[in-house]
Enzyme design. Structure first.
Site, PDB file in Angstrom:
ATOM      1  N   TRP A 136      39.040  10.694  59.786  1.00 32.99           N
ATOM      2  CA  TRP A 136      39.178   9.416  60.192  1.00 32.99           C
ATOM      3  C   TRP A 136      39.065   8.600  59.006  1.00 32.99           C
ATOM      4  O   TRP A 136      39.260   7.292  58.975  1.00 32.99           O
ATOM      5  CB  TRP A 136      38.022   8.901  61.054  1.00 32.99           C
ATOM      6  CG  TRP A 136      36.747   9.530  60.678  1.00 32.99           C
ATOM      7  CD1 TRP A 136      36.271  10.601  61.453  1.00 32.99           C
ATOM      8  CD2 TRP A 136      35.805   9.050  59.702  1.00 32.99           C
ATOM      9  NE1 TRP A 136      34.790  10.852  60.643  1.00 32.99           N
ATOM     10  CE2 TRP A 136      34.634  10.052  59.670  1.00 32.99           C
ATOM     11  CE3 TRP A 136      35.691   8.076  58.804  1.00 32.99           C
ATOM     12  CZ2 TRP A 136      33.440   9.974  58.685  1.00 32.99           C
ATOM     13  CZ3 TRP A 136      34.807   7.949  58.030  1.00 32.99           C
ATOM     14  CH2 TRP A 136      33.791   8.879  58.058  1.00 32.99           C
ATOM     15  N   LYS A 160      47.522  15.846  65.562  1.00 30.46           N
ATOM     16  CA  LYS A 160      46.171  15.310  66.477  1.00 30.46           C
ATOM     17  C   LYS A 160      45.408  14.589  65.144  1.00 30.46           C
ATOM     18  O   LYS A 160      44.626  14.837  64.553  1.00 30.46           O
ATOM     19  CB  LYS A 160      45.299  16.337  66.718  1.00 30.46           C
ATOM     20  CG  LYS A 160      44.351  16.110  67.657  1.00 30.46           C
ATOM     21  CD  LYS A 160      43.156  16.687  67.958  1.00 30.46           C
ATOM     22  CE  LYS A 160      42.104  16.729  67.059  1.00 30.46           C
ATOM     23  NZ  LYS A 160      41.481  15.492  67.121  1.00 30.46           N
ATOM     24  N   GLY A 210      39.571  17.777  56.619  1.00 27.62           N
ATOM     25  CA  GLY A 210      38.214  17.661  57.320  1.00 27.62           C
ATOM     26  C   GLY A 210      37.429  18.126  56.628  1.00 27.62           C
ATOM     27  O   GLY A 210      37.308  18.745  55.502  1.00 27.62           O
ATOM     28  N   GLU A 232      42.064  21.242  53.362  1.00 27.35           N
ATOM     29  CA  GLU A 232      41.696  20.210  52.423  1.00 27.35           C
ATOM     30  C   GLU A 232      40.399  19.724  52.822  1.00 27.35           C
ATOM     31  O   GLU A 232      39.943  19.128  53.803  1.00 27.35           O
ATOM     32  CB  GLU A 232      42.591  19.022  52.417  1.00 27.35           C
ATOM     33  CG  GLU A 232      43.875  19.239  51.517  1.00 27.35           C
ATOM     34  CD  GLU A 232      43.807  19.001  49.864  1.00 27.35           C
ATOM     35  OE1 GLU A 232      42.618  19.308  49.570  1.00 27.35           O
ATOM     36  OE2 GLU A 232      44.785  18.961  49.292  1.00 27.35           O
ATOM     37  N   LEU A 233      39.318  20.096  52.385  1.00 23.91           N
ATOM     38  CA  LEU A 233      37.721  20.093  52.884  1.00 23.91           C
ATOM     39  C   LEU A 233      36.900  19.138  52.110  1.00 23.91           C
ATOM     40  O   LEU A 233      37.342  18.438  51.178  1.00 23.91           O
ATOM     41  CB  LEU A 233      37.397  21.543  52.972  1.00 23.91           C
ATOM     42  CG  LEU A 233      38.136  22.614  53.613  1.00 23.91           C
ATOM     43  CD1 LEU A 233      37.482  23.788  53.771  1.00 23.91           C
ATOM     44  CD2 LEU A 233      38.342  21.754  55.154  1.00 23.91           C
ATOM     45  N   CYS A 266      35.760  11.561  50.610  1.00 24.10           N
ATOM     46  CA  CYS A 266      35.931  13.203  49.996  1.00 24.10           C
ATOM     47  C   CYS A 266      35.458  13.083  48.909  1.00 24.10           C
ATOM     48  O   CYS A 266      34.496  14.318  48.399  1.00 24.10           O
ATOM     49  CB  CYS A 266      37.002  14.103  50.381  1.00 24.10           C
ATOM     50  SG  CYS A 266      38.485  13.374  49.631  1.00 24.10           S
ATOM     51  N   GLU A 360      27.012  17.441  51.940  1.00 22.91           N
ATOM     52  CA  GLU A 360      27.758  16.428  51.956  1.00 22.91           C
ATOM     53  C   GLU A 360      27.070  15.180  52.773  1.00 22.91           C
ATOM     54  O   GLU A 360      26.761  15.588  53.885  1.00 22.91           O
ATOM     55  CB  GLU A 360      28.936  16.475  52.444  1.00 22.91           C
ATOM     56  CG  GLU A 360      29.956  15.549  52.242  1.00 22.91           C
ATOM     57  CD  GLU A 360      31.586  15.739  52.742  1.00 22.91           C
ATOM     58  OE1 GLU A 360      31.660  16.572  53.834  1.00 22.91           O
ATOM     59  OE2 GLU A 360      32.635  15.401  51.761  1.00 22.91           O
TER      60      GLU A 360
END
Ligand code: NAD
Length: 462
Positions: A136, A160, A210, A232-233, A266, A360
């Site tokens: 988001w 999604k 995410g 991609e984290l 991120c 995080e």
């Protein structure tokens, strides 16, 4: 909010708690037929050649530009991003669509490689049906980086969007669907259940942006069938401030990069290691600059910092904050809450044994730890499973030598971590598995195949 049994999903404005809009939740049992539809559409989509796909998609950039104001306002309403940042995201997204389209095109043009015996034709073919599952915090840019190269490559996409930002996701897909053939880009709405069902269905590639935790689950789910994945984290980016840094510039960057989007980025600065010799001056500047930030309803033009995206995200941040204070960190400004708002908070006296220096945080908290030398800064910065971005402030040669000792994918010298146009967006260690953008990033959306002809049998048409 959605539960397993919900048939609709309300998108809530985190600043006002009003309903922004509602979408239907995709029943999990419908997913196989959505995948079958994507599979049928993919054959025709791949038969369009590369030039034809790019030609078809070119007008989308103009449409995104025309709709940038509306999408920007929707971003602010759905997830609380300040108006300036949200309008920036949608305008940049439109511009980036045009440049990424052309760079993906160039990346996928077949190549010829010869030696004295063989002429090789190197093709970059689609995998088939791809899935884009997105977060988001950049509800337009993150979907775009998963969807655009995949479509150009000739894959179909089932998208999604995050359950927190379904309306931005739907608006973005609707614009692409003004030009795309039926079934090439489909949207499903929902949360974990829909994501899990999609990943375990008959698809070929999952592109996910995410959290590290969900990324690991997706990798496990894709393992048995060896489905392709690009993940991609999350990150825990460090800022290292060396003894020869421009202290004013470092403090300005620290404040900007800790608090933009209320810390929900991120590559936010999540921890700062500052050399003892300049720490007093640096901390004082960070505190005074933080106190100048205006927080409030992000739909107002002069507001820099909005709310947390949800009460769940707020609680994660507050738990870390409370624990850090209990463990000895000192709150030098901020630290108060009201509904989903957390005031920009500066913590000094942080130490490596605090949870807030490891997990995080994804919130408006600037954590400062003093270090006595460069070696200590590098050791602490690298002591994390994450490896997304980071920044080093100092004299350029000194800062580059420190950057080369860091284990992250991207490091900025006296700036944020992002690279020049055409370079990849890449997380190392547990912040990424594959990566996006640039020629090499785009190529991960394709299956390489070679056809190899004896050199003496090569005909002119090859
Ligand atoms: P998240 O991992 O909770 O959710 C991301 C998406 O995955 C959502 O659409 C969610 O519905 C879906 N999902 C949840 N469980 C799933 C499952 N088991 N299988 C399949 N899909 C599932 O992340 P978030 O809270 O939406 O976003 C914040 C995270 O994203 C942070 O960790 C942030 O660092 C990261 N992020 C990384 C980058 C990057 O470029 N590396 C960019 C933006 C955000």
């Amino acid at each position: 909010m959605t539960t397993a049994a919900s048939t609709t999903l309300d998108s809530i404005n985190p600043a006002t708690l009003e309903v922004v809009g509602t979408v239907p939740v995709t029943p999990v049992e419908d997913i196989p037929s959505i995948v079958a539809n994507a599979r049928n559409a993919q054959k025709a989509w791949a038969e369009f050649d590369l030039e034809a796909r790019v030609e078809l998609l070119r007008p989308v950039a103009k449409r995104l530009e025309e709709e940038a104001g509306r999408i920007g306002s929707l971003i602010t309403a759905e997830m609380g991003k300040s108006t300036k940042e949200a309008q920036g995201e949608s305008a940049y997204g439109a511009q980036k669509f045009a440049s990424e389209l052309e760079s993906a095109y160039e990346a996928f043009i077949p190549e010829e490689v010869c030696d004295e015996n063989t002429k090789s034709l190197v093709y970059r073919d689609p995998f088939g049906v791809s899935v884009a599952i997105t977060p988001w915090n950049f509800p337009m840019l993150m979907p775009q980086q998963c969807i655009l190269p995949s479509l150009v490559a000739g894959n179909t996409v089932i998208f999604k969007p995050s359950e927190e930002t379904p309306l931005v996701g739907q608006a973005y897909a609707d614009i692409l669907n003004e030009v795309l053939p039926e079934g090439v880009l489909q949207v499903i709405h929902g949360a974990d259940d829909q994501g899990k069902a999609l990943v375990s269905s008959d698809i070929n590639l999952v592109t996910f942006t995410g959290s590290r935790e969900v990324g690991a689950k997706i990798l496990t789910a894709c393992g048995p069938d060896l489905k392709r994945v690009i993940l991609e984290l999350g990150g825990k980016d460090a800022l290292i401030v060396l003894d020869d840094a421009d202290i004013e510039a470092a403090a300005t960057f620290a404040v900007h990069n800790s608090f933009r989007n209320a810390g929900q980025v991120c590559v936010s600065t999540e921890r700062i290691y500052v050399n003892d010799a300049i720490a007093d001056e640096f901390e004082a500047l960070v505190i005074s600059k933080t106190e100048e930030l205006k927080q409030g309803n992000p739909s107002k033009d002069d507001v820099a910092i909005g709310p947390m995206v949800s009460s769940m995200q707020r609680d994660i941040v507050l738990q870390q904050l409370d624990q850090a204070i209990e463990d000895g960190a000192e709150v030098r400004c901020g630290g108060t809450t009201n509904e989903n708002f957390i005031t920009p908070t500066v913590l000094t006296g942080c130490s490596h044994d605090m949870r807030i220096m490891h997990d995080e945080t994804f919130g408006p908290v600037c954590c400062i730890q003093r270090v006595s030398n460069d070696e200590q800064a590098v050791e602490l910065a690298n002591d994390t499973p994450y490896g997304l971005g980071g920044a080093v402030f100092g004299e350029v040669d000194h800062a580059v030598s420190i950057a080369r000792q860091l284990t992250t994918g991207m490091v900025g010298i006296n700036k944020a971590c992002g690279g020049a146009e055409g370079t990849p967006w890449v997380g190392a260690c547990q912040s990424g598995y594959g990566y996006h953008s640039g020629r090499d990033g785009h190529r991960q959306f394709t299956q390489v195949r070679t056809v190899n002809i004896p050199i003496h049998q090569v005909k002119p048409k090859y």
